[in-house]
Design an enzyme around this catalytic site. Sequence first.
Site, PDB file in Angstrom:
ATOM      1  N   LYS A  42      36.094 -54.052 -31.352  1.00 17.19           N
ATOM      2  CA  LYS A  42      35.789 -54.128 -32.764  1.00 17.19           C
ATOM      3  C   LYS A  42      34.538 -53.334 -33.091  1.00 17.19           C
ATOM      4  CE  LYS A  42      36.974 -58.930 -32.114  1.00 17.19           C
ATOM      5  NZ  LYS A  42      36.381 -60.251 -31.921  1.00 17.19           N
ATOM      6  N   GLY A  43      33.789 -52.975 -32.047  1.00 18.38           N
ATOM      7  CA  GLY A  43      32.457 -52.406 -32.247  1.00 18.38           C
ATOM      8  C   GLY A  43      32.395 -51.117 -33.057  1.00 18.38           C
ATOM      9  N   GLU A  98      33.962 -44.261 -30.880  1.00 19.06           N
ATOM     10  CA  GLU A  98      33.364 -45.309 -30.057  1.00 19.06           C
ATOM     11  C   GLU A  98      31.976 -45.650 -30.601  1.00 19.06           C
ATOM     12  OE1 GLU A  98      33.530 -47.784 -28.482  1.00 19.06           O
ATOM     13  OE2 GLU A  98      33.663 -47.505 -26.314  1.00 19.06           O
ATOM     14  N   ASP A 102      28.136 -46.170 -22.539  1.00 14.67           N
ATOM     15  CA  ASP A 102      27.163 -46.807 -21.656  1.00 14.67           C
ATOM     16  C   ASP A 102      27.449 -46.311 -20.227  1.00 14.67           C
ATOM     17  OD1 ASP A 102      25.107 -48.722 -21.105  1.00 14.67           O
ATOM     18  OD2 ASP A 102      26.598 -50.234 -20.628  1.00 14.67           O
ATOM     19  N   LYS A 130      23.848 -43.943 -24.096  1.00 18.56           N
ATOM     20  CA  LYS A 130      22.778 -44.318 -23.161  1.00 18.56           C
ATOM     21  C   LYS A 130      23.009 -43.513 -21.890  1.00 18.56           C
ATOM     22  CE  LYS A 130      22.352 -49.258 -24.215  1.00 18.56           C
ATOM     23  NZ  LYS A 130      22.702 -50.570 -23.636  1.00 18.56           N
TER      24      LYS A 130
HETATM   25  P1  IMP Z   1      30.992 -48.639 -20.920  1.00 17.65           P
HETATM   26  O1  IMP Z   1      32.377 -48.785 -20.388  1.00 17.65           O
HETATM   27  O2  IMP Z   1      29.972 -49.174 -19.958  1.00 17.65           O
HETATM   28  O3  IMP Z   1      30.640 -47.258 -21.385  1.00 17.65           O
HETATM   29  O4  IMP Z   1      30.894 -49.671 -22.113  1.00 17.65           O
HETATM   30  C1  IMP Z   1      31.022 -49.353 -23.427  1.00 17.65           C
HETATM   31  C2  IMP Z   1      31.090 -50.613 -24.231  1.00 17.65           C
HETATM   32  O5  IMP Z   1      30.111 -51.555 -23.794  1.00 17.65           O
HETATM   33  C3  IMP Z   1      30.756 -50.365 -25.689  1.00 17.65           C
HETATM   34  O6  IMP Z   1      31.917 -50.050 -26.418  1.00 17.65           O
HETATM   35  C4  IMP Z   1      30.131 -51.662 -26.128  1.00 17.65           C
HETATM   36  O7  IMP Z   1      31.137 -52.544 -26.553  1.00 17.65           O
HETATM   37  C5  IMP Z   1      29.499 -52.209 -24.882  1.00 17.65           C
HETATM   38  N1  IMP Z   1      28.037 -51.959 -24.840  1.00 17.65           N
HETATM   39  C6  IMP Z   1      27.377 -51.114 -24.044  1.00 17.65           C
HETATM   40  N2  IMP Z   1      26.044 -51.124 -24.293  1.00 17.65           N
HETATM   41  C7  IMP Z   1      25.880 -52.019 -25.287  1.00 17.65           C
HETATM   42  C8  IMP Z   1      24.708 -52.464 -26.027  1.00 17.65           C
HETATM   43  O8  IMP Z   1      23.556 -52.048 -25.824  1.00 17.65           O
HETATM   44  N3  IMP Z   1      24.966 -53.388 -26.994  1.00 17.65           N
HETATM   45  C9  IMP Z   1      26.202 -53.880 -27.279  1.00 17.65           C
HETATM   46  N4  IMP Z   1      27.293 -53.474 -26.630  1.00 17.65           N
HETATM   47  C10 IMP Z   1      27.142 -52.558 -25.645  1.00 17.65           C
END
Ligand code: IMP
Length: 178
Positions: A42-43, A98, A102, A130
Site C-alpha cells: 500500500k506504501g 515504489e 531498501d 536508501k
Molecule cells: P526492500 O525489499 O528491502 O527493498 O524493501 C522495500 C520495502 O520495505 C518498501 O516498499 C517498504 O514497504 C519497506 N521499507 C523499507 N524501508 C522502510 C522505511 O524506512 N520505512 C517504512 N518502510 C520501509
Amino acid sequence: MHKDFSKIILTNEQIVQKCKELGKLITNDYKDKSPVIVSLLKGAVPFMAELIKHIDIDDLELDFMDVSSYSGTSSTREVKVLQDLRRSVEGRHVLLVEDIVDTGHTLVKVIELIKDKKAESVKIVSLLNKEDRREVDIHADYLGFEIPNEFVVGFGLDYNEKYRHTSYIGVLKEEIYK
Ligand code: IMP
C-alpha cells in the site's frame, strides 16, 4: 508534526515539487507509448496519486500489485505475492511505482514476475532510496530522494500499518519501535 515523529525529513511541498519534476521526465520518455503504471500496495499509493497528476500522456493505465516483504523494521528476503495484476501486461511498457528501495529484494522479485508476464519493458520510479542498505544490484530509473539509513514513515510509508496518512515524511521516534 505527528507526535510519534522525531523530525520531518521531507515536507509535502518538497514531495509535490519532486513529483512535478519526475512527471515531466516520465511524460517525455513515455509520450509515444501507452504505459501501464503499476503501484505496489500500500506504501506507494500516495506517491502514485501525486505523480500521475503530473504525467501528461493520453493513453495511460493503472494497476496494482501487493507483495509482502517486510515486517517491523527489518527486511525479510522472502517476497510473497498477495495480489497480482488485474490485466495482462504482455507487450506493454510497465512503470513500477515504489515508495522506497531498501535492500532491493522486493523490486528484484517484482521485476522478475512482470518480465515473466512478457512485458515489453519494465522501469522503476521510486520516491525514496536508501543506497547504504542495498543487498542486490538494482536501482530506480527515476528517483525522488536519496535518504540516510533511518526508518522513515508517512506519505504511504508505515510502521505496523500506522502513519501512512501524513502528507509529509518523517523519522519515527526510537521509543515507538524499541
Ligand atoms: P526492500 O525489499 O528491502 O527493498 O524493501 C522495500 C520495502 O520495505 C518498501 O516498499 C517498504 O514497504 C519497506 N521499507 C523499507 N524501508 C522502510 C522505511 O524506512 N520505512 C517504512 N518502510 C520501509
